[in-house]
Design a protein around this motif. Sequence first.
Motif, PDB file in Angstrom:
ATOM      1  N   ASP A  29      35.541  40.338  64.564  1.00  0.00           N
ATOM      2  CA  ASP A  29      34.700  39.241  63.714  1.00  0.00           C
ATOM      3  C   ASP A  29      33.234  39.175  64.293  1.00  0.00           C
ATOM      4  N   SER A  30      32.416  40.189  64.335  1.00  0.00           N
ATOM      5  CA  SER A  30      31.107  40.054  64.967  1.00  0.00           C
ATOM      6  C   SER A  30      30.214  39.379  64.239  1.00  0.00           C
ATOM      7  N   ALA A  31      30.233  39.502  62.574  1.00  0.00           N
ATOM      8  CA  ALA A  31      29.720  38.656  61.531  1.00  0.00           C
ATOM      9  C   ALA A  31      29.877  37.176  62.137  1.00  0.00           C
ATOM     10  N   ALA A  48      32.302  46.746  59.627  1.00  0.00           N
ATOM     11  CA  ALA A  48      33.580  46.199  58.818  1.00  0.00           C
ATOM     12  C   ALA A  48      33.287  44.625  58.660  1.00  0.00           C
ATOM     13  N   SER A  49      33.226  44.081  59.871  1.00  0.00           N
ATOM     14  CA  SER A  49      32.807  42.651  59.684  1.00  0.00           C
ATOM     15  C   SER A  49      31.800  42.168  58.735  1.00  0.00           C
ATOM     16  N   TRP A  50      30.717  42.659  58.457  1.00  0.00           N
ATOM     17  CA  TRP A  50      29.854  42.476  57.348  1.00  0.00           C
ATOM     18  C   TRP A  50      30.091  42.997  55.996  1.00  0.00           C
ATOM     19  N   GLY A  51      31.056  43.777  55.901  1.00  0.00           N
ATOM     20  CA  GLY A  51      31.716  44.404  54.533  1.00  0.00           C
ATOM     21  C   GLY A  51      30.827  45.614  54.590  1.00  0.00           C
ATOM     22  N   ALA A  92      21.193  47.734  56.600  1.00  0.00           N
ATOM     23  CA  ALA A  92      20.475  46.485  57.035  1.00  0.00           C
ATOM     24  C   ALA A  92      20.667  45.598  55.929  1.00  0.00           C
ATOM     25  N   ALA A  93      20.432  46.193  54.747  1.00  0.00           N
ATOM     26  CA  ALA A  93      20.610  45.087  53.311  1.00  0.00           C
ATOM     27  C   ALA A  93      21.721  44.510  53.362  1.00  0.00           C
ATOM     28  N   GLY A  94      22.859  44.972  53.846  1.00  0.00           N
ATOM     29  CA  GLY A  94      24.216  43.929  53.638  1.00  0.00           C
ATOM     30  C   GLY A  94      24.227  43.097  54.876  1.00  0.00           C
TER      31      GLY A  94
END
Length: 237
Positions: A63-65, A117-120, A131-133
């Motif tokens: 879970d980096s995000a 993946a943690s940012w989807g 970057a936009a995500g």
Amino acid sequence: MPEFQPAPATLPPGHRVYAIGDVHGCDDRLATLHARVAADLRARPVAEPLLLHLGDYVDRGPDSAGVVARLAAGSPLPGVPMVNLMGNHERTMLDSLAGERASITDWRICGGREALASWGLDADGDPSLWAAGIPVAHLEFLRGLALHHRLGGYLFVHAGLRPGLPLEAQSPDDLLRIRHSFLNSEADFGAVVVHGHSPTRGPVVKANRIGIDTGAVFGRELTCLVLEDDRLAFLQA
């Protein structure tokens, strides 16, 4: 109360530092460790506390995000200042998001897949879309990370210092990535260097450095170094 031992340097009276080693996406353990720091502060209030993170918030772990969101939201300890340092993994992530091809390859290999993946996001997708995500607040947090912090007899940095060079002559790459020449040195760096980056089984305390990357992402503890006066202790999750 933490179990204290003599420290190789001192902090000014009334100061206490809680320095946390490499998190690597282990957000649950970071939350637990913050709670233990808060409990210690309730039990032993101090005039000038500081919460400090030594970098490598992202990559490898689940879970980096979540870690970045937690730290980007501000200090989790009300009224306690927080300093966040940059690690080599944040530098590689930012360089990848800026389109540097070598960094994109390195990031995919060295834990970026889990972070994306943690940012989807799809690690095999178009890197120009990554970057936009990622929320703007997360990117601003990562871009604003410091390279080092000095307090009393201690210098806090992610990886270490190049022996024989004053701080102002150190390269950012060494501060973020150096290993063997620093770890094997017995030199006086002008301050005791508190660092992460090089995982060990348990903290390492030497006359010239204290290492606190204890390999949380490899199933071991996430470590917080507690410094006050002329003594030190550890909290772990």
